[in-house]
Design an enzyme around this catalytic site. Structure first.
Site, PDB file in Angstrom:
ATOM      1  N   ASP A 152       0.854  -1.178   0.000  1.00 15.73           N
ATOM      2  CA  ASP A 152       0.000   0.000   0.000  1.00 15.73           C
ATOM      3  C   ASP A 152       0.898   1.239   0.000  1.00 15.73           C
ATOM      4  O   ASP A 152       1.510   1.567   1.012  1.00 15.73           O
ATOM      5  CB  ASP A 152      -0.902  -0.013   1.238  1.00 15.73           C
ATOM      6  CG  ASP A 152      -1.694   1.277   1.402  1.00 15.73           C
ATOM      7  OD1 ASP A 152      -1.984   1.921   0.375  1.00 15.73           O
ATOM      8  OD2 ASP A 152      -2.024   1.633   2.559  1.00 15.73           O
ATOM      9  N   ASN A 175       0.988   8.563   0.670  1.00 17.50           N
ATOM     10  CA  ASN A 175       1.708   9.813   0.436  1.00 17.50           C
ATOM     11  C   ASN A 175       2.903   9.990   1.353  1.00 17.50           C
ATOM     12  O   ASN A 175       3.854  10.688   1.003  1.00 17.50           O
ATOM     13  CB  ASN A 175       0.753  10.999   0.600  1.00 17.50           C
ATOM     14  CG  ASN A 175      -0.212  11.137  -0.552  1.00 17.50           C
ATOM     15  OD1 ASN A 175       0.196  11.350  -1.687  1.00 17.50           O
ATOM     16  ND2 ASN A 175      -1.498  10.987  -0.276  1.00 17.50           N
ATOM     17  N   GLY A 221      -8.419   7.805  -5.785  1.00 18.25           N
ATOM     18  CA  GLY A 221      -7.251   7.061  -5.318  1.00 18.25           C
ATOM     19  C   GLY A 221      -7.608   5.616  -5.041  1.00 18.25           C
ATOM     20  O   GLY A 221      -8.637   5.326  -4.411  1.00 18.25           O
ATOM     21  N   ASP A 269      -6.346   3.710  -3.017  1.00 19.45           N
ATOM     22  CA  ASP A 269      -6.365   3.456  -1.584  1.00 19.45           C
ATOM     23  C   ASP A 269      -7.785   3.594  -1.034  1.00 19.45           C
ATOM     24  O   ASP A 269      -8.231   2.797  -0.202  1.00 19.45           O
ATOM     25  CB  ASP A 269      -5.408   4.387  -0.850  1.00 19.45           C
ATOM     26  CG  ASP A 269      -5.688   5.866  -1.099  1.00 19.45           C
ATOM     27  OD1 ASP A 269      -6.317   6.204  -2.128  1.00 19.45           O
ATOM     28  OD2 ASP A 269      -5.263   6.701  -0.276  1.00 19.45           O
ATOM     29  N   ARG A 270      -8.511   4.594  -1.515  1.00 21.55           N
ATOM     30  CA  ARG A 270      -9.891   4.787  -1.082  1.00 21.55           C
ATOM     31  C   ARG A 270     -10.778   3.634  -1.546  1.00 21.55           C
ATOM     32  O   ARG A 270     -11.638   3.149  -0.800  1.00 21.55           O
ATOM     33  CB  ARG A 270     -10.432   6.106  -1.611  1.00 21.55           C
ATOM     34  CG  ARG A 270      -9.740   7.341  -1.050  1.00 21.55           C
ATOM     35  CD  ARG A 270     -10.109   8.600  -1.817  1.00 21.55           C
ATOM     36  NE  ARG A 270     -11.531   8.920  -1.708  1.00 21.55           N
ATOM     37  CZ  ARG A 270     -12.146   9.848  -2.435  1.00 21.55           C
ATOM     38  NH1 ARG A 270     -11.462  10.521  -3.360  1.00 21.55           N
ATOM     39  NH2 ARG A 270     -13.432  10.081  -2.262  1.00 21.55           N
ATOM     40  N   THR A 325      -2.387  11.367   5.698  1.00 17.63           N
ATOM     41  CA  THR A 325      -1.865  12.652   5.231  1.00 17.63           C
ATOM     42  C   THR A 325      -3.018  13.577   4.878  1.00 17.63           C
ATOM     43  O   THR A 325      -3.014  14.765   5.211  1.00 17.63           O
ATOM     44  CB  THR A 325      -0.965  12.435   3.999  1.00 17.63           C
ATOM     45  OG1 THR A 325       0.073  11.521   4.339  1.00 17.63           O
ATOM     46  CG2 THR A 325      -0.351  13.746   3.549  1.00 17.63           C
TER      47      THR A 325
END
Length: 278
Positions: free
Chosen positions: A7, A10, A112, A114-115, A137
């Site tokens: 993963d 940022n 993103g 990640d979301r 972040t």
């Protein structure tokens, strides 16, 4: 299944090693001069524990590397290390592996990953409407509806980013280290900043969840993740679960979903070929 899930955020890279579907370790590698060295060592440590594929024509490891990334420069670094050190290709979600959740946003590829992997992981557990808030972040607060569709969310600055903005755009305020404030009414400048940032975050999360509940007609389950999640936990009684490393779990889910759908397609192709031959 043997898998290394990466993963790329940022401000850090998380590497989780799964051997026979069991998590062997999970490491958080923060940004810094030693990031490349630490990433190389972590990947090599995991790769060395993976056996070779039995009866393969050539020696090949029985594992894959799967990544979600929001930082292209670190993606390139990961791919170069994987190629040079391990002789392997990294499978990137959104490029090599389909997005793991259906969306109704304008452009899913701009969200993103990640979301999206976090949302997929949350819905896989809840199987109902769920809010996924990630305090990293940046702070993202996303909604998945009761059918499992990612419908969008909010993005705002995280604690460190907000604190830095106060320092950079004022003449007298200094950079602070974020902790839970001693009191809502800060007795000094540092505590006043902490209180402002802290209760802004708690209030934002509660307000957005309430707005989502108004859309849904009921209060959804709320899952919070990210490095700063535990900081606000005691003042968020409306949150159902605080889950660390939700994105890593979502990467695993995304890859398993990809394998399942790929197997289904291959089975249908075989059936079509059989019918055609008949």
């Amino acid at each position: 299944m043997n898998l290394i899930a990466i993963d790329i955020g940022n401000s850090s890279i998380k590497v989780a090693f799964y051997y026979k579907d069991q998590e062997k370790f999970l490491r958080t590698l923060p940004a810094g001069d030693d990031l490349e060295e630490n990433l190389r060592a972590t990947l090599t440590e995991a790769w060395d524990q993976i056996p070779l594929v039995k009866n393969a024509a050539e020696p090949v490891k029985d594992a894959v590397l799967v990544a979600s990334s929001v930082k292209p420069v670190w993606t390139k670094l990961l791919e170069q290390i994987a190629k040079d050190q391990l002789g392997e290709k990294v499978l990137l979600i959104g490029r090599d592996i389909p997005l793991p959740i259906e969306t109704s946003v304008d452009n899913p590829l701009e969200v993103g990953t990640d979301r999206l992997v976090s949302a997929a992981a949350a819905f896989a557990v809840v199987e109902d409407a769920v809010v996924v808030a990630d305090f990293g972040t940046a702070v993202t607060i996303d909604l998945v509806d009761e059918t499992g569709v990612f419908v969008g969310g909010t993005i705002s600055p995280g604690f460190d980013m907000s604190a830095k903005a106060l320092k950079d755009y004022t003449a007298a305020l200094l950079q602070i280290r974020m902790d839970k404030p001693a009191s809502p009414n800060g007795a000094n400048t540092t505590e006043a900043i902490r209180s402002g940032l802290y209760y802004s975050a708690v209030g934002l999360l509660e307000t957005i969840c309430r707005k989502y509940a108004e859309q849904l007609g009921r209060w959804p389950q709320v899952i919070v993740t990210g490095g700063a999640a535990k900081l606000i936990q005691s003042d968020c009684q409306f949150v159902d679960s605080f889950v660390s490393n939700l994105a890593v779990r979502g990467i695993v889910i995304a890859y398993k979903k990809y394998l399942y759908e790929k197997a289904e397609i291959e089975e249908l192709d075989q059936e079509d070929n059989f019918k055609g031959a008949g």
